[in-house]
Design an enzyme around this catalytic site. Structure first.
Site, PDB file in Angstrom:
ATOM      1  N   TYR A   1       0.839  -1.215   0.000  1.00 54.62           N
ATOM      2  CA  TYR A   1       0.000   0.000   0.000  1.00 54.62           C
ATOM      3  C   TYR A   1       0.868   1.256   0.000  1.00 54.62           C
ATOM      4  CZ  TYR A   1      -2.585   3.910   2.069  1.00 54.62           C
ATOM      5  OH  TYR A   1      -3.099   5.159   2.326  1.00 54.62           O
TER       6      TYR A   1
ATOM      7  N   LYS B   1       1.414   4.235  -2.868  1.00 53.32           N
ATOM      8  CA  LYS B   1       1.130   5.663  -2.625  1.00 53.32           C
ATOM      9  C   LYS B   1       2.388   6.501  -2.890  1.00 53.32           C
ATOM     10  CE  LYS B   1      -2.183   7.344  -1.259  1.00 53.32           C
ATOM     11  NZ  LYS B   1      -3.364   7.878  -1.995  1.00 53.32           N
TER      12      LYS B   1
HETATM   13  P1  NAD Z   1     -11.479   4.411   1.387  1.00 51.41           P
HETATM   14  O1  NAD Z   1     -10.947   3.057   1.076  1.00 51.41           O
HETATM   15  O2  NAD Z   1     -12.483   4.585   2.474  1.00 51.41           O
HETATM   16  O3  NAD Z   1     -12.139   5.032   0.053  1.00 51.41           O
HETATM   17  C1  NAD Z   1     -11.569   4.913  -1.199  1.00 51.41           C
HETATM   18  C2  NAD Z   1     -12.614   5.327  -2.240  1.00 51.41           C
HETATM   19  O4  NAD Z   1     -12.005   5.272  -3.536  1.00 51.41           O
HETATM   20  C3  NAD Z   1     -13.834   4.406  -2.290  1.00 51.41           C
HETATM   21  O5  NAD Z   1     -15.016   5.182  -2.390  1.00 51.41           O
HETATM   22  C4  NAD Z   1     -13.624   3.593  -3.562  1.00 51.41           C
HETATM   23  O6  NAD Z   1     -14.838   3.201  -4.181  1.00 51.41           O
HETATM   24  C5  NAD Z   1     -12.873   4.589  -4.418  1.00 51.41           C
HETATM   25  N1  NAD Z   1     -12.052   3.934  -5.457  1.00 51.41           N
HETATM   26  C6  NAD Z   1     -11.213   2.877  -5.290  1.00 51.41           C
HETATM   27  N2  NAD Z   1     -10.660   2.550  -6.474  1.00 51.41           N
HETATM   28  C7  NAD Z   1     -11.154   3.419  -7.398  1.00 51.41           C
HETATM   29  C8  NAD Z   1     -10.951   3.599  -8.787  1.00 51.41           C
HETATM   30  N3  NAD Z   1     -10.126   2.788  -9.480  1.00 51.41           N
HETATM   31  N4  NAD Z   1     -11.588   4.607  -9.413  1.00 51.41           N
HETATM   32  C9  NAD Z   1     -12.438   5.425  -8.724  1.00 51.41           C
HETATM   33  N5  NAD Z   1     -12.690   5.276  -7.405  1.00 51.41           N
HETATM   34  C10 NAD Z   1     -12.047   4.296  -6.758  1.00 51.41           C
HETATM   35  O7  NAD Z   1     -10.198   5.322   1.628  1.00 51.41           O
HETATM   36  P2  NAD Z   1      -9.976   6.530   2.655  1.00 51.41           P
HETATM   37  O8  NAD Z   1      -9.561   5.989   3.956  1.00 51.41           O
HETATM   38  O9  NAD Z   1     -11.122   7.455   2.556  1.00 51.41           O
HETATM   39  O10 NAD Z   1      -8.692   7.204   1.994  1.00 51.41           O
HETATM   40  C11 NAD Z   1      -8.836   8.176   0.960  1.00 51.41           C
HETATM   41  C12 NAD Z   1      -7.449   8.633   0.512  1.00 51.41           C
HETATM   42  O11 NAD Z   1      -6.743   9.200   1.617  1.00 51.41           O
HETATM   43  C13 NAD Z   1      -6.564   7.507  -0.015  1.00 51.41           C
HETATM   44  O12 NAD Z   1      -5.850   7.999  -1.119  1.00 51.41           O
HETATM   45  C14 NAD Z   1      -5.632   7.189   1.142  1.00 51.41           C
HETATM   46  O13 NAD Z   1      -4.396   6.723   0.681  1.00 51.41           O
HETATM   47  C15 NAD Z   1      -5.499   8.562   1.792  1.00 51.41           C
HETATM   48  N6  NAD Z   1      -5.220   8.562   3.247  1.00 51.41           N
HETATM   49  C16 NAD Z   1      -6.007   7.852   4.100  1.00 51.41           C
HETATM   50  C17 NAD Z   1      -5.763   7.917   5.473  1.00 51.41           C
HETATM   51  C18 NAD Z   1      -6.636   7.186   6.466  1.00 51.41           C
HETATM   52  O14 NAD Z   1      -6.368   7.222   7.663  1.00 51.41           O
HETATM   53  N7  NAD Z   1      -7.725   6.544   6.037  1.00 51.41           N
HETATM   54  C19 NAD Z   1      -4.710   8.699   5.963  1.00 51.41           C
HETATM   55  C20 NAD Z   1      -3.912   9.402   5.045  1.00 51.41           C
HETATM   56  C21 NAD Z   1      -4.199   9.334   3.703  1.00 51.41           C
END
Ligand code: NAD
Ligand code: TYD
Length: 339
Positions: free
Chosen positions: A153, A157
């Site tokens: 993962y 990223k």
């Molecule tokens: P999540 O898994 O809850 O949501 C991801 C969303 O992306 C989902 O709605 C999914 O349907 C959509 N998705 C996946 N593949 C796709 C594709 N090919 N085309 C279009 N849509 C697609 O993730 P999250 O926790 O909300 O994280 C969102 C972003 O923030 C990510 O990029 C993650 O790396 C980053 N992030 C998350 C955290 C955390 O604590 N959750 C912290 C820092 C950064």
């Protein structure tokens, strides 16, 4: 202003869509989401009928679909949340992480080159910096910390971040990147630690703690993350990386016990299970840059935020019970039954 928010049916993207639709009635917010297992249109129900909101089902790695959306909508800003986001799933099956997180990002960047854009913002993670030792509480991730990834993962990223920076330098695309610590709050998918623990405790199920539960995460209430991204897309400088986090470090065991105690249940629910391979020990953000340059500071402490989050899960049982009763159930069995 027209903004495409990819991944807006997921946890943070969904909170960001709510935040922007309510804060900027004159903007048009377009959510592009493939609705994978982690995407849930129910998360978008509160904004679905608002005039300044539009939902488009589509895959960021589908070049034709992305170009066609850019051609019709001519967006000013892209905020890319769309990703495969769960470390444990990346250990089981890395390939989809490369497709969505790397190829998907490259398709969005190409669309920005082809059609022009005022800002492309990449939502990244502090996990690209690897981890910090538990016994060096004086160390924090700054924007200068070298990239040093641990899981498929975080490697995916980090690859996406490098591509974003390459497009900024080579094609002069106005890009920004934010690297945030662990988020928590409403609409968090119940495979991640905090919502999983809340759901299990409410159902009197055991709570799986990896290893000894001593790993440290720097927890940020999701609305604070949304406010930071809002500031970056409006006032952040193109080409820059901004770390986002608020000095709310807790061990996993502290987090789990806080939730169990808040819900008045027994700590006997805690079950220690086999550790995650390559498990990062500690994440901790130094947010000095975003504080000094953009005036951002988190508004919610962990103690307040976790109370609000638990209340949200109590008030919105239907949202997470629907998820648990579906496809996710199979994943849970596979990951935890023999662990
Ligand atoms: P999540 O898994 O809850 O949501 C991801 C969303 O992306 C989902 O709605 C999914 O349907 C959509 N998705 C996946 N593949 C796709 C594709 N090919 N085309 C279009 N849509 C697609 O993730 P999250 O926790 O909300 O994280 C969102 C972003 O923030 C990510 O990029 C993650 O790396 C980053 N992030 C998350 C955290 C955390 O604590 N959750 C912290 C820092 C950064
Ligand atoms: P997670 O929410 O998956 O986020 P990340 O791995 O991106 O930090 O996990 C947070 C921490 O909780 C991490 O150290 C792994 C641990 N964890 C458990 O102990 N038990 C669990 O069931 C889960 C999902 C995570």
């Amino acid at each position: 202003m027209k903004i495409i928010v990819t991944g807006g049916a997921g946890f943070i993207g969904g909170n960001f869509v709510h935040y922007m639709v309510n804060k900027y009635p004159d903007y048009k917010i377009i959510c592009l989401d493939a609705l994978t297992y982690a995407g849930n249109v129910e998360t978008l129900e509160p904004v679905m009928n608002k005039e300044n909101f539009m939902f488009v089902k589509g895959d960021i790695a589908d070049r034709k679909a992305v170009y066609s959306l850019f051609e019709t909508e001519k967006p000013d800003v892209i905020v890319n949340f769309a990703a495969e986001s769960h470390v444990d799933r990346s250990i089981e099956n890395p390939e989809i992480f490369l497709r969505t997180n790397v190829i998907g990002t490259s398709v969005l960047l190409d669309a920005c080159r082809k059609y022009g854009i005022k800002r492309y913002h990449q939502v990244s993670t502090d996990e690209v910096y690897g981890d910090l030792p538990l016994d060096r509480t004086d160390l924090f991730f700054t924007e200068e910390t070298p990239i040093h990834t641990s899981s498929p993962y975080s490697a995916s990223k980090a690859s996406a971040d490098l591509l974003v920076q390459a497009y900024g330098r080579t094609y002069k695309l106005p890009v920004t990147i934010s690297r945030c610590s662990n988020n928590y709050g409403p609409y968090h998918f119940p495979e991640k630690l905090i919502p999983l623990v809340i759901a299990n405790v409410l159902n009197d199920k055991t709570v799986p703690v990896y290893g000894k539960g001593e790993n440290v995460r720097d927890w940020l209430y999701v609305e604070d993350h949304c406010a930071a991204i809002d500031l970056i897309i409006h006032n952040g400088k193109a080409g820059e990386v901004y770390n986002i986090g608020g000095h709310n470090e807790r061990t996993n065991l502290q987090v789990v016990k806080t939730i169990i105690n808040a819900l008045g249940k027994s700590e006997d629910l805690i079950t220690y299970v086999t550790d995650r391979p390559g498990h990062d020990m500690r994440y901790a953000i130094d947010p000095t840059k975003i504080k000094n340059e953009l005036g951002w500071e988190p508004a919610t402490t962990f103690d307040e935020g976790i109370k609000k989050t638990i209340k949200w899960y109590l008030d919105n049982k239907k949202w997470w019970e629907n998820i648990i009763s579906g496809e996710y159930q199979k994943y849970y069995e596979k990951m935890y039954s023999k662990r």
